[in-house]
Design an enzyme around this catalytic site. Structure first.
Site, PDB file in Angstrom:
ATOM      1  N   HIS A 167      44.577  31.943  45.452  1.00 35.44           N
ATOM      2  CA  HIS A 167      43.554  31.257  45.574  1.00 35.44           C
ATOM      3  C   HIS A 167      42.813  30.535  44.471  1.00 35.44           C
ATOM      4  CE1 HIS A 167      40.633  34.872  45.519  1.00 35.44           C
ATOM      5  NE2 HIS A 167      39.757  33.868  45.226  1.00 35.44           N
ATOM      6  N   ASP A 197      47.870  36.806  48.044  1.00 33.32           N
ATOM      7  CA  ASP A 197      46.843  36.510  47.228  1.00 33.32           C
ATOM      8  C   ASP A 197      47.070  36.704  45.772  1.00 33.32           C
ATOM      9  OD1 ASP A 197      44.935  34.862  46.767  1.00 33.32           O
ATOM     10  OD2 ASP A 197      43.238  36.325  47.052  1.00 33.32           O
ATOM     11  N   GLY A 285      34.200  33.583  40.913  1.00 34.56           N
ATOM     12  CA  GLY A 285      34.559  33.587  39.400  1.00 34.56           C
ATOM     13  C   GLY A 285      35.100  34.856  39.079  1.00 34.56           C
ATOM     14  N   ASN A 286      34.897  36.040  39.710  1.00 32.04           N
ATOM     15  CA  ASN A 286      35.511  37.248  39.266  1.00 32.04           C
ATOM     16  C   ASN A 286      36.897  37.473  39.834  1.00 32.04           C
ATOM     17  OD1 ASN A 286      32.337  38.674  39.318  1.00 32.04           O
ATOM     18  ND2 ASN A 286      33.934  39.503  37.917  1.00 32.04           N
ATOM     19  N   SER A 287      37.319  36.289  40.959  1.00 31.51           N
ATOM     20  CA  SER A 287      38.528  36.628  41.417  1.00 31.51           C
ATOM     21  C   SER A 287      39.511  36.600  40.399  1.00 31.51           C
ATOM     22  CB  SER A 287      38.612  35.332  42.549  1.00 31.51           C
ATOM     23  OG  SER A 287      37.770  35.707  43.593  1.00 31.51           O
TER      24      SER A 287
END
Length: 446
Positions: A167, A197, A285-287
């Site tokens: 994503h 993902d 943003g950590n993704s």
């Protein structure tokens, strides 16, 4: 009167006393001699008495305290500090990453771990163009920017390979990777998998300066199957798009199933992989960033955060061991570059998404249901028929029409792609097949 002698009074009976002093026979004793006066017993001043008692109490109390402390420490083993038994790969990590317990509060110094891991973490900026409907019913294209994180996991002869969440890179028009030293370069998608993902992006080595190459490193992957609830966890990522930051916590739970809702379609899907739950803060943003253990090994890919007014300290990561084979497959795919829209190819079908809900209700595979096959198109020539379901293209999982259209952006008319399809059988089951389809020209709406 107080502190004075009373002299003999003839009227007093022999043997009576006055203020504690006795007198006999007009001042003479039985032997006729005058008795000596008894020495006066002076009272001790009150201030001196109080001070003495306080001193005595202090000495006794101190002795009691020391005795109790000795017994508690030596005999009952109370008050001893418990040291962490975690094993680390280097002595620097061992000395600085151990946990200590003081006054029931767990603290840790993870600076050395972070220092070792940070060179392998990158920020990813996704620039995309989206169609937005206006107030008059028409549509216009609008550029948007989103931020995420990636982990450098390998390199080949010509590329540096970075793993992240699907994503984070979905719908990208341009991808920019920013390294630990602040230098930024453009990147291309290597492979993606929307079901898990996970995505891998590639950065050309010739676009990376020599100084940057010296400042970065490849991450060390750990074994997430060996995780235990309660062990320390460190999340590193591009939180809120402000740059790399660090949060700490513990492994809160393992093998969690999480349902996520698509903000565009409203469709709710359950994660295909059992997730690691941690209380280390994971924010937008950590993704795609790293969840590491006390040894600095990557044990998970930060993926999502459960958001709600009553929820705090619940974040999730994809266990690295559960997707290691998938990552290897994505790394081996051909690097993709987008083709100009006018030159993009088409399979030659009309279709619709088979969502998780429909898949469960109708006992159908997730993917793209082929509702019509275009005459003379590549799908018809390859033998595809109405009713089959497309579940993959060139090794990339397809779970919706959006996934298929996303992948077709990287192929031009005339290119040949391998489709994975599920063909319905007479008994209601589906049989998997692979077909090669030569893409035709993309039809444009007038």
């Amino acid at each position: 009167m107080d502190n004075q002698y009373s002299y003999y009074n003839p009227n007093e009976t022999e043997g009576n006393t006055s203020n504690g002093t006795t007198f006999y026979n007009n001042g003479q004793g039985d032997d006729g001699k005058t008795p000596k006066k008894k020495k006066e017993h002076k009272k001790m001043p009150k201030a001196v008495a109080v001070t003495g008692l306080a001193l005595m109490f202090g000495v006794v109390s101190s002795a009691t305290f020391l005795t109790t402390n000795y017994v508690g420490t030596k005999v009952l083993k109370l008050g001893t500090t418990q040291k962490s038994t975690s094993t680390t790969s280097t002595s620097a990590v061992t000395s600085n990453a151990s946990l200590t317990k003081t006054s029931s509060v767990v603290t840790s110094d993870v600076s050395s771990v972070v220092e070792n891991v940070m060179p392998s973490i990158v920020s990813i900026t996704n620039m995309s163009v989206q169609e937005v409907q206006n107030y008059f019913g028409g549509t216009s294209k609008q550029e948007s920017e989103s931020a995420g994180t990636g982990i450098i996991i390998s390199q080949n002869d010509s590329e540096l390979l970075v793993v992240t969440n699907n994503h984070v890179v979905a719908g990208s028009d341009t991808l920019t990777v920013t390294f630990a030293d602040g230098n930024s370069v453009e990147a291309n998608i290597k492979g993606t998998d929307s079901e898990y993902d996970v995505a891998v992006v590639a950065v050309p080595l010739d676009s990376i300066s020599e100084d940057t190459k010296k400042a970065i490193s490849v991450a060390t992957l750990g074994d997430s199957t060996e995780l235990k609830v309660g062990e320390p966890a460190i999340a590193i990522g591009n939180a809120l798009g402000y740059g790399q930051s660090v949060t700490t916590g513990v492994i809160s739970a393992l093998n969690r199933s999480v349902s996520e809702t698509d903000q565009t379609t409203g469709e709710t899907t359950e994660s295909s992989v059992k997730l690691i739950q941690t209380d280390a803060a994971i924010n937008p943003g950590n993704s795609g960033g790293a969840l590491v253990n006390a040894s600095g090994e990557v044990i998970g890919i930060n993926s999502s955060k459960l958001v709600g007014d009553s929820v705090e300290g619940v974040g999730y990561a994809i266990p690295i061991s559960d997707v290691s084979d998938l990552i290897e497959n994505l790394m081996n795919q051909e690097t993709k570059t987008k083709v100009a829209e006018a030159d993009q190819g088409a399979i030659g079908i009309k279709g619709m998404s088979v969502s998780t809900e429909y898949s469960q209700q109708l006992n159908m595979p997730e993917g793209v249901y082929v509702s019509e096959v275009t005459k003379g198109g590549g799908a018809e020539k390859a033998g595809m028929t109405r009713g089959c379901i497309i579940t993959g293209i060139n090794g990339t999982t397809v779970s919706s029409m959006d996934d298929l259209q996303e992948q077709l952006q990287y192929y031009a008319k005339g290119d040949e792609v391998e489709l994975t399809i599920q063909v319905p059988q007479s008994n209601g089951e589906y049989q998997e097949q692979s077909v090669n389809v030569t893409l035709g020209a993309k039809q444009t709406s007038k």
